[in-house]
Enzyme design. Sequence first.
Site, PDB file in Angstrom:
ATOM      1  CG  ASP A  81       3.857  -4.845 -12.272  1.00 15.98           C
ATOM      2  OD1 ASP A  81       4.460  -4.299 -11.337  1.00 15.98           O
ATOM      3  OD2 ASP A  81       3.052  -5.775 -12.107  1.00 15.98           O
ATOM      4  CG  ASP A 113       1.064  -7.942  -8.144  1.00 11.41           C
ATOM      5  OD1 ASP A 113       1.318  -7.920  -9.346  1.00 11.41           O
ATOM      6  OD2 ASP A 113       1.143  -6.941  -7.404  1.00 11.41           O
TER       7      ASP A 113
END
Length: 235
Positions: free
Chosen positions: A178, A38
């Site tokens: 996600d 991320d």
Amino acid sequence: MAPRVPLIVPSVLPADAARLGAEVEDLCAAGADRIQWDVMDGVFVPNLTFGPDVIAAARRHSSVGFEAHLMVVEPDALLARYVDAGCELVIVHAETATHLHRTLHRIRELGARSGVALNPHTPVSVIENVLDETDLVLAMTVNPGFGGQSYIPAVEAKVRRLRAMIDASGLPIEIEVDGGITDGTIAGAAAAGADVFISGSWLYAYPGGKADGVQLLRDRAAAALTPVTADLGRR
């Protein structure tokens, strides 16, 4: 329609930053299909996370592929750096890519697979004309920027529309979700049409360990994966 196989992709966001190489090895040993990084710039989202040099250093510890989820305001300037760092899949946000078709094409030119992410409020119609340059669509099931958030069930309707759009296109595009993916939420996302599932905070906290957590997620998703149809007109 060919049967879909669920992919479990841990996020390293909750990992111990002082031992990222070992954390990556642990996730590979636990059965991860690939690993997500991320990438946050402190502008598009509040946090600041992994640069390409950190990812490159961890790459040699991994036996599975890396994907970079670029939560940044100027993704085009960073694409080559993250591909060079060893990310086989690079995901950009539709909300930040001024020329989305060009950006996705550039990712492929660099030798990686291309992905486009949609925030919870972003309609699927924004990617309808770039599917030919897309390998993966990520439907965010939380607002990006922080780990440990609660799953937004309303996004499942968007996933259904994505599944119908992609199936109608005939293109081999993955649908990823996600945010807040747990043993209690993954079945809903899978039944809606997702086939790739990011898990971070839940997986790291699972009392049975990462390997059992990955297997539990895989089993729950596989049980729920069924062909899904939806009304393409509802966007």
